[in-house]
Design an enzyme around this catalytic site. Structure first.
Site, PDB file in Angstrom:
ATOM      1  N   CYS A   1       9.188  61.488 -50.846  1.00 41.80           N
ATOM      2  CA  CYS A   1       8.663  61.025 -51.315  1.00 41.80           C
ATOM      3  C   CYS A   1       8.549  59.405 -50.674  1.00 41.80           C
ATOM      4  CB  CYS A   1       8.490  60.403 -52.500  1.00 41.80           C
ATOM      5  SG  CYS A   1       7.485  59.233 -53.517  1.00 41.80           S
TER       6      CYS A   1
ATOM      7  N   TYR B   1       5.916  56.666 -50.240  1.00 37.60           N
ATOM      8  CA  TYR B   1       5.910  55.519 -51.187  1.00 37.60           C
ATOM      9  C   TYR B   1       6.640  54.839 -51.128  1.00 37.60           C
ATOM     10  CZ  TYR B   1       2.732  52.816 -54.167  1.00 37.60           C
ATOM     11  OH  TYR B   1       2.205  51.630 -54.994  1.00 37.60           O
ATOM     12  N   CYS B   2       7.862  55.553 -52.129  1.00 35.20           N
ATOM     13  CA  CYS B   2       8.701  55.122 -53.050  1.00 35.20           C
ATOM     14  C   CYS B   2      10.054  54.786 -52.066  1.00 35.20           C
ATOM     15  CB  CYS B   2       9.640  55.935 -54.142  1.00 35.20           C
ATOM     16  SG  CYS B   2       7.838  56.221 -55.582  1.00 35.20           S
ATOM     17  N   VAL B   3       9.965  55.447 -51.203  1.00 37.42           N
ATOM     18  CA  VAL B   3      10.781  54.837 -49.982  1.00 37.42           C
ATOM     19  C   VAL B   3      10.525  53.707 -49.147  1.00 37.42           C
ATOM     20  CG1 VAL B   3      11.846  55.730 -47.318  1.00 37.42           C
ATOM     21  CG2 VAL B   3      12.148  57.684 -49.520  1.00 37.42           C
TER      22      VAL B   3
ATOM     23  N   HIS C   1      10.840  50.801 -52.514  1.00 32.08           N
ATOM     24  CA  HIS C   1      12.701  50.341 -52.901  1.00 32.08           C
ATOM     25  C   HIS C   1      13.769  50.645 -51.639  1.00 32.08           C
ATOM     26  CE1 HIS C   1      11.505  50.700 -56.690  1.00 32.08           C
ATOM     27  NE2 HIS C   1      10.438  51.934 -56.839  1.00 32.08           N
TER      28      HIS C   1
END
Length: 323
Positions: A74, A76-78, A81
């Protein structure tokens, strides 16, 4: 997504809490807004595991979020975060935590997983983050782009821009994020079986129990055969990626009545291979269930069922002795 100016009731309350305690109305949260129960559930999970003050550092929790997101492919989340972890200036021991999150935390392989580099007392917060991001990664993979930045953003600007975004992800009043203040958004419910590691932290246990019950209750309209099929597949799943083709779907779907196959296809893809979801899968579901609310309730239910399944496998990772 429901625009903030048009938000009412539970949606408005979640938006207000998110802007106060997170500093931003993040798209991975706001995408749930057509389905108020799913939105509240996503917020309880995110706030009470990642954001609320606890015995673990926020940087450690961001490390787990980024590691699980890498395992689930993912980006986007990497991006988000990993940047949040960087601006928190974390100590070197977070590298071990990130490695655990990407291996044991990502695959859910149970006995084959690495020893968790945290104490039993810390487990509810860190395993809670893992479950939350197994869930959010699936929803983000289906509904959002690969990155929160425009595709044409030059590579040399991506890091600085993401770090600037990450610095905005903090409480609006810069005060503590008191645990438990989101719980009143959903009724009390028991902790799902397999997630007993959350019991030492009553707030995390309540957040997970309430979120699962709310999402499950909102999706009662799903055909029982579809729900049963997804649960049966999860029960024998080894936690590893399926594919790379979608051939695995065909034999599974042949067991169902034709009218239920479109819903079952999207539910199975959400749970096991959200990166394989295509626009035509969504369009096929909308023929029978045209509303955005139905779409979010369907995918939210399947994503959370998979996340809870993987969270149950994490009990095989014995935490390190108390430090």
């Amino acid at each position: 997504m429901v625009p903030p100016a048009q938000a009412r009731g539970a949606v408005a309350e979640v938006y207000a809490q998110a802007q106060r305690d997170f500093g931003v109305l993040a798209p991975p949260l706001a995408l749930h807004s057509p389905a108020p129960a799913a939105l509240a559930a996503a917020w309880l999970l995110l706030r009470e595991t990642l954001l609320a003050d606890g015995i673990t550092r926020r940087a450690a929790r961001e490390s787990v979020a980024a590691g699980v997101s890498r395992a689930n492919a993912c980006p986007y989340c990497v991006d988000v975060h990993q940047a949040a972890h960087a601006v928190l200036q974390s100590p070197p021991d977070d590298a071990a935590l990130a490695a655990w999150a990407q291996s044991a935390g990502g695959s859910g392989q149970g006995p084959h997983a690495a020893v968790a580099p945290f104490s039993a007392q810390e487990a509810p917060e860190l395993l809670g983050v893992a479950v939350t991001f197994h869930y959010l990664n699936r929803m983000v993979s289906i509904y959002l782009a690969d990155s929160p930045m425009p595709r044409r953003t030059p590579s040399f600007l991506r890091g600085p821009i993401m770090r600037t975004v990450a610095r905005a992800m903090r409480p609006r009043d810069r005060g503590p994020v008191v645990p438990g203040r989101s719980l009143r958004l959903l009724p009390a419910a028991p902790l799902p079986a397999g997630l007993e590691w959350a019991e030492p932290n009553p707030v995390v246990a309540e957040a997970v129990g309430r979120a699962v019950a709310a999402v499950d209750g909102a999706a009662l309209w799903l055909p029982e055969q579809v729900r049963g099929l997804v649960r049966a597949r999860l029960a024998v799943w080894d936690g590893l990626p399926v594919g790379p083709s979608r051939a695995w779907l065909e034999d599974v779907l042949s067991e169902l009545p034709v009218p239920d196959r479109a819903v079952a296809r999207l539910a199975l893809l959400t749970a096991f291979a959200p990166y394989q979801v295509m626009a035509e899968d969504v369009a096929a579901v909308r023929v029978r269930y045209p509303s955005d609310q139905s779409l979010i309730e369907l995918t939210s239910w399947a994503a959370l069922a998979a996340a809870v399944c993987l969270g149950g496998r994490l009990t095989a990772c014995q935490p390190a002795p108390e430090r």
